[in-house]
Enzyme design. Sequence first.
Site, PDB file in Angstrom:
ATOM      1  N   CYS A 159      49.009  30.866  28.979  1.00 17.71           N
ATOM      2  CA  CYS A 159      47.585  30.534  29.063  1.00 17.71           C
ATOM      3  C   CYS A 159      47.406  29.130  29.637  1.00 17.71           C
ATOM      4  O   CYS A 159      46.578  28.884  30.510  1.00 17.71           O
ATOM      5  CB  CYS A 159      46.930  30.586  27.694  1.00 17.71           C
ATOM      6  SG  CYS A 159      47.281  32.056  26.740  1.00 17.71           S
TER       7      CYS A 159
ATOM      8  N   CYS B 134      43.456  39.159  30.553  1.00 17.37           N
ATOM      9  CA  CYS B 134      44.331  38.075  31.000  1.00 17.37           C
ATOM     10  C   CYS B 134      45.796  38.508  30.918  1.00 17.37           C
ATOM     11  O   CYS B 134      46.580  38.236  31.829  1.00 17.37           O
ATOM     12  CB  CYS B 134      44.114  36.820  30.156  1.00 17.37           C
ATOM     13  SG  CYS B 134      43.080  35.579  30.957  1.00 17.37           S
TER      14      CYS B 134
END
Lengths: 106, 262
Positions: B178, B223
Amino acid sequence: MLLGRIQVPPSVQRGEVFEVRVIVQHPMETGFRRDYDGKLIPLHIVDRLACRYGAREVFRVELGSGIAANPYFVFPVVATDSGEMVVEWSDDRGEKGRVSAMVNVA
Amino acid sequence: MKCDFARQTAALLLASLCICLHALAADPARPVPAKNGSEFESADVRALQSDDFANPMALWVERGKAFWSRTFDGRSCAGCHGDAARSMKGVAARYPRYDASAGEVIDLSRRIDGCVVGGLGAQKLDAESDDLLGLEAYIALQSRGMPMNVSVDGPAHATWEKGRGLYFTRVGQLNLACTNCHDASWGKRLLAETISQGQPTGWPAYRLEWQRPGSLQRRLRACFNGVRAAMPPYGSPDLVALELYLAWRAQGLPMEAPGVRR
């Protein structure tokens, strides 16, 4: 009953052009998309929507599969008399929706 | 004498401000300045979010509001919690949080579901169902503008640690964590997209790509999919831990749910 919303100004002058805003909740499936298993997702769209102001129809639209999900309409209307603004629509499976709002002409 | 005192006070204030600023800048875990997701969207998407009528999430808020007063065997959300505008104010800003009866950290959707099943005796709401997203949006709306305020102390700390671990762990075929996008590269372009800071304050949000609302978990799964990693299932402890870490990372940032995202 399909879900939708309508917005008109709280009050308008006679002869004034005001905006009516309508939003309708609908997936508007084009009939061209496929799901994760490769199966075609069947067409599912709102195909007609019409708006009455008092007794008179002021707006009508026929929708195709090119319209995005949760269609949003804004159109101008000339204020004549106080009355109900009623929007009704239906999809290709015969489901119907209806919203209304009071137009107060000062 | 008086002037001296004023000068001293001013110097002290300035010094403490410097320390504060330094502390902020020195915290590598939080992007500076913190920016909500909408700030990375185009002007028309921002306009759509800030227009309470045109924002398509309003349809789901309406749905949540209707569910709030719907009765199940005489019981309803409103029966216990009363007016949501009062009782739910600030609630969404405190989630995910440790729940004693669950014995773990849970997010808002699971809390809602617990109430729906346990309190109302109704059917469990599916993840990403219109009713669950509607309730979540309706509850989140009551915290709009309020700062994120989650607790990561005590029993929630282990979950926060886990979330932080996941946030910094490279995953997937693209081998990205991330942090590689949302700390190191926010504000830069990824094809047509501006990389955001990954702030969770606008969720649940209407995502134009999905043509419908989705939860933060769905966004996180997207994601994972984007870096070609295996997507954790809805409600998995990994996703909840990440949600908690992100909420902590956004501490103090005003909530803007229900948002609109590209």
